[in-house]
Design a protein around this motif. Structure first.
Motif, short mmCIF file in Angstrom:
data_model
loop_
_atom_site.label_atom_id
_atom_site.label_comp_id
_atom_site.label_asym_id
_atom_site.label_seq_id
_atom_site.Cartn_x
_atom_site.Cartn_y
_atom_site.Cartn_z
N ALA A 496 0.84 -1.20 0.00
CA ALA A 496 0.00 0.00 0.00
C ALA A 496 0.87 1.25 0.00
O ALA A 496 1.88 1.33 0.71
N ALA A 497 0.50 2.21 -0.82
CA ALA A 497 1.22 3.48 -0.90
C ALA A 497 0.39 4.56 -0.22
O ALA A 497 -0.83 4.47 -0.13
N ALA A 498 1.09 5.60 0.24
CA ALA A 498 0.42 6.67 0.99
C ALA A 498 -0.23 7.71 0.08
O ALA A 498 -0.91 8.61 0.56
N GLY A 499 -0.02 7.59 -1.22
CA GLY A 499 -0.54 8.59 -2.14
C GLY A 499 -2.06 8.68 -2.11
O GLY A 499 -2.76 7.70 -1.84
N LYS A 522 -0.83 1.65 -4.72
CA LYS A 522 0.19 0.67 -4.33
C LYS A 522 1.52 1.07 -4.96
O LYS A 522 1.57 1.88 -5.89
N ALA A 523 2.59 0.47 -4.46
CA ALA A 523 3.91 0.79 -5.00
C ALA A 523 4.84 -0.41 -4.88
O ALA A 523 4.70 -1.25 -4.01
N ASP A 524 5.78 -0.47 -5.84
CA ASP A 524 6.91 -1.39 -5.74
C ASP A 524 8.16 -0.60 -6.10
O ASP A 524 8.15 0.64 -6.12
N ALA A 525 9.25 -1.28 -6.38
CA ALA A 525 10.51 -0.58 -6.61
C ALA A 525 10.50 0.27 -7.87
O ALA A 525 11.21 1.27 -7.96
N ARG A 526 9.67 -0.10 -8.85
CA ARG A 526 9.73 0.59 -10.14
C ARG A 526 8.48 1.40 -10.47
O ARG A 526 8.56 2.38 -11.20
N TYR A 527 7.33 0.99 -9.94
CA TYR A 527 6.06 1.63 -10.31
C TYR A 527 5.26 2.02 -9.07
O TYR A 527 5.38 1.42 -8.01
N GLU A 528 4.40 3.02 -9.26
CA GLU A 528 3.28 3.27 -8.35
C GLU A 528 2.01 3.10 -9.16
O GLU A 528 1.94 3.46 -10.34
N THR A 529 0.99 2.50 -8.53
CA THR A 529 -0.25 2.21 -9.24
C THR A 529 -1.44 2.81 -8.49
O THR A 529 -1.42 2.95 -7.26
N ILE A 530 -2.45 3.14 -9.26
CA ILE A 530 -3.74 3.53 -8.71
C ILE A 530 -4.79 2.62 -9.32
O ILE A 530 -4.88 2.50 -10.55
N ASN A 531 -5.57 1.97 -8.49
CA ASN A 531 -6.72 1.23 -8.96
C ASN A 531 -7.97 2.08 -8.73
O ASN A 531 -8.20 2.58 -7.62
N LEU A 532 -8.74 2.25 -9.78
CA LEU A 532 -10.00 2.98 -9.71
C LEU A 532 -11.14 1.99 -9.93
O LEU A 532 -11.24 1.38 -11.00
N VAL A 533 -11.98 1.79 -8.93
CA VAL A 533 -13.17 0.95 -9.06
C VAL A 533 -14.38 1.87 -9.03
O VAL A 533 -14.56 2.65 -8.10
N ASN A 534 -15.20 1.78 -10.04
CA ASN A 534 -16.28 2.72 -10.24
C ASN A 534 -17.53 2.32 -9.45
O ASN A 534 -18.20 1.33 -9.78
N LEU A 535 -17.84 3.11 -8.42
CA LEU A 535 -19.05 2.90 -7.62
C LEU A 535 -20.02 4.06 -7.81
O LEU A 535 -20.97 4.21 -7.02
N LYS A 536 -19.82 4.86 -8.86
CA LYS A 536 -20.67 6.01 -9.11
C LYS A 536 -22.11 5.57 -9.41
O LYS A 536 -22.34 4.67 -10.21
N GLY A 537 -23.05 6.24 -8.74
CA GLY A 537 -24.46 5.95 -8.96
C GLY A 537 -24.98 4.76 -8.19
O GLY A 537 -26.19 4.48 -8.22
N LEU A 538 -24.12 4.03 -7.49
CA LEU A 538 -24.56 2.83 -6.77
C LEU A 538 -25.14 3.22 -5.41
O LEU A 538 -24.59 4.06 -4.70
N VAL A 539 -26.23 2.57 -5.04
CA VAL A 539 -26.82 2.78 -3.72
C VAL A 539 -26.52 1.60 -2.81
O VAL A 539 -26.88 1.61 -1.63
N ASP A 540 -25.87 0.59 -3.34
CA ASP A 540 -25.57 -0.64 -2.59
C ASP A 540 -24.15 -1.07 -2.95
O ASP A 540 -23.81 -1.22 -4.13
N VAL A 541 -23.31 -1.26 -1.95
CA VAL A 541 -21.93 -1.70 -2.20
C VAL A 541 -21.69 -3.07 -1.58
O VAL A 541 -20.57 -3.41 -1.22
N SER A 542 -22.73 -3.88 -1.46
CA SER A 542 -22.55 -5.26 -0.99
C SER A 542 -22.10 -6.12 -2.16
O SER A 542 -22.76 -6.16 -3.20
#
Length: 619
Positions: A496-499, A522-542
């Motif tokens: 996990a990265a602090a960004g 997240k991060a490793d020695a060469r890359y930092e990554t961002i995962n975007l999961v789209n929950l826009k418009g959702l009323v339920d996140v189960s």
């Protein structure tokens, strides 16, 4: 730390292309052609890409197969089919092409042979692009290749549960191979839980009834194991760590090894349907040395009789304090590690994994000598939403020293109860893809796909109440391709990265809140990554989507994203299983600062379900 990538200037880059059939594509039958009235006026070509195995050893030959179908009235002549292989954003060696000619309405296959690089545990993507005689694009197909010497680093676990005589084992494995499944759980293949083999290790009977009284063919089990091995998949034999059928004493099991509901009371048991082979399962103490010796001995006999690669051990969850035959209390969770370590010590080269149902006893299991980690999650056990799935994957990785968690999570569970094998329903695509995106982005994988093209909707794997639509099958193939192609960014030692992330005009959450874009770095020695999961418009996140009602998230068009990170970042890309065949697309990168601190800024072309954005660090 991600392994260094070496450009393929050696044998890894040597590609050979040729036609699979000596007759050539032009000679293929046009029997599948459509009536002229419904055909497009210009050539329309379909390209489907597959590989001959689910995974490959470093340096081995990978066969990449392009199945082509000319859907038009016009012949395709003077065309070319070009193969490009990539590791993340980098091409691996020069593209290689083959001549392409297809009669109107004809189908055929082109096959490429690619020599895998020597670097172990690497994921690759490939693209097959067809162009006409003038170089104009006709069609393309994409796929992925996993170069891994064993399946444990990047597990993609599937299952089989049907063992009738005469079953087509090759067909079963072939359809799972399309998803790069690299290991199979053989669910309920055995005769009795306490006595898996019917017969002896050297003379197994030809047929037996499983716990549900279904007929199991010895030869079908063996053929499925062989087919799995030929496709680059491991085969794991399922069995409980503490269960026995009725009349177990006749088979040498002592009630003195049992677990009881109360001191001197009834043996702890689990009731089963009256039509099954035993009225219930009777439970034993996994920490009891005599029980360990008995059951592990029976599993060793299994490995003498069948070429399974290991034992998939199971439990039925935490049912509170039980008591041994002396009346002493037993917390079942405390028995897991002693049992697993004792089993592993006797299994030799055979693999071992165990289902810590509901994540109960997770620390015991994750710190034991198991080879893979696996947790069946349930909402009432503390896993109600998408965030809880990410958290359990993170926890298992931390506790197990970096293992990637396999998550069986049964979707549309209550909806499935209203359907049957005779009148099946369909999975809700949106709920499936959001759960898929969550687990893969977290660095785990799901157990979900099995024989007969089925997805699990129940903890009883032969349940066939729900089916996948063709659209969902195609989408999941893209997701599995993506999981392979980007395995070195998703689950290869990243932490996990602090960004933090902001998106212009959009609510962003770090904890999977409804109606937000969920972003985590997240991060490793060469890359930092961002995962975007789209929950826009959702009323339920189960995640369970138990009634199959999850909505499709509101797609985003082009948007500006700022990433606040202390790292020095020089390049950026975006990739998604939902767009462009999963290809990495370069993003112009700007640097700046505001009240929140220094940032890098990119313009992302859109978001449907899941995006992976990755930044290369300045070396």
């Amino acid at each position: 730390m991600m392994k260094a990538f070496h450009r393929a200037s050696t044998a890894a880059a040597h590609l050979a292309a040729g036609l699979l059939a000596s007759t050539g594509l032009a000679a293929c039958s046009a029997a599948g052609s459509q009536p002229a009235a419904v055909r497009p006026p210009a050539p329309a070509l379909l390209v489907s890409a597959t590989t001959d195995k689910a995974a490959y050893a470093p340096g081995s030959t990978v066969l990449i197969k392009a199945d082509l179908s000319n859907q038009s009235d016009a012949a395709i002549a003077g065309a070319r089919l070009t193969l490009t292989v990539r590791h993340l954003e980098q091409d691996v060696g020069p593209p290689v092409s083959a001549e392409l000619r297809l009669d109107a309405g004809a189908a055929g296959r082109v096959q490429f042979a690619w020599t895998a690089p020597a670097t172990d545990f690497q994921g690759y993507s490939f693209e097959l692009a067809a162009t006409d005689s003038a170089g104009k694009p006709l069609a393309s197909g994409t796929g992925a290749i996993d170069i891994s010497s064993n399946w444990l680093k990047f597990p993609r676990y599937g299952y089989v549960s049907q063992y009738a005589a005469g079953a087509d084992a090759q067909a079963v494995v072939e359809q799972l191979k399309a998803y790069h499944i690299n290991a199979l759980q053989f669910y309920d293949w055995q005769w009795k839980h306490h006595l898996p083999l019917k017969g002896s290790p050297t003379a197994v009977e030809a047929n037996w009834h499983d716990i549900a009284n279904r007929t199991v063919s010895r030869d079908t089990v063996r053929k499925l194991i062989d087919a799995a091995h030929q496709a680059g998949m491991a085969a794991m034999a399922y069995n409980l760590i503490y269960g026995a059928a009725i009349n177990y004493q006749q088979d040498g099991v002592s009630p003195a090894w049992g677990l009881y509901d109360a001191p001197g009371g009834k043996q702890w048991q689990y009731s089963l349907p009256s039509s099954w082979a035993t009225p219930g399962l009777y439970f034993f103490n996994p920490a009891n040395a005599a029980w360990q010796d008995y059951l592990i001995g029976r599993e060793l006999e299994v490995f003498q009789a069948f070429s399974f690669d290991g034992w998939h051990a199971d439990t039925v969850g935490d049912n509170g304090i039980k008591y041994d035959a002396h009346g002493d209390p037993v917390d079942i969770k405390d028995t897991f590690k002693p049992f697993l370590n004792a089993a592993k010590a006797r299994l030799g080269s055979k693999l071992l994994m165990m289902n810590a149902v509901g994540n109960k006893g997770h620390l015991q299991v994750n710190t034991s000598k198991v080879d893979a980690v696996y947790v069946e999650v349930w909402p009432w056990e503390g896993f109600p939403d998408y965030l809880s799935l990410k958290n359990v994957v993170d926890q298992a990785r931390q506790e197990s020293g970096g293992k990637s968690l396999i998550v069986p999570a049964y979707l549309d569970y209550d909806y499935a109860k209203t359907k049957s094998e005779q009148s099946p329903g369909q999975f809700n695509d949106h709920g499936v893809l959001l759960t898929e995106a969550t687990v893969l982005a977290a660095g785990g994988s799901r157990l979900e796909l099995g024989d007969d093209g089925r997805m699990l909707c129940s903890d009883y794997f032969p349940n066939r109440a729900l089916a996948m639509s063709p659209a969902l099958k195609a989408a999941l193939q893209r997701y599995y391709d993506f999981a392979v192609a980007y395995e070195n960014l998703l689950r290869d030692g990243q932490a996990a990265a602090a960004g933090t992330v902001s998106i212009a005009g959009q609510a962003v959450s770090a904890d999977g809140q409804k109606d937000t874009v969920w972003a985590f770095a997240k991060a490793d020695a060469r890359y930092e990554t961002i995962n975007l999961v789209n929950l826009k418009g959702l009323v339920d996140v189960s995640w369970r989507d138990t009634n199959a009602t999850q909505q499709k998230p509101a797609a985003l068009g082009s948007f500006t994203l700022r990433y606040y990170s202390g790292a020095q970042l020089e390049r950026a890309w975006v990739a998604s299983p939902d767009a462009e065949g999963g290809r990495s697309r370069s993003l112009p990168l700007a640097h700046g600062a505001d009240a929140r601190g220094a940032y890098v800024e990119v313009t992302v072309p859109g978001l449907e379900y899941w995006n992976l954005i990755y930044f290369r660090k300045t070396v």
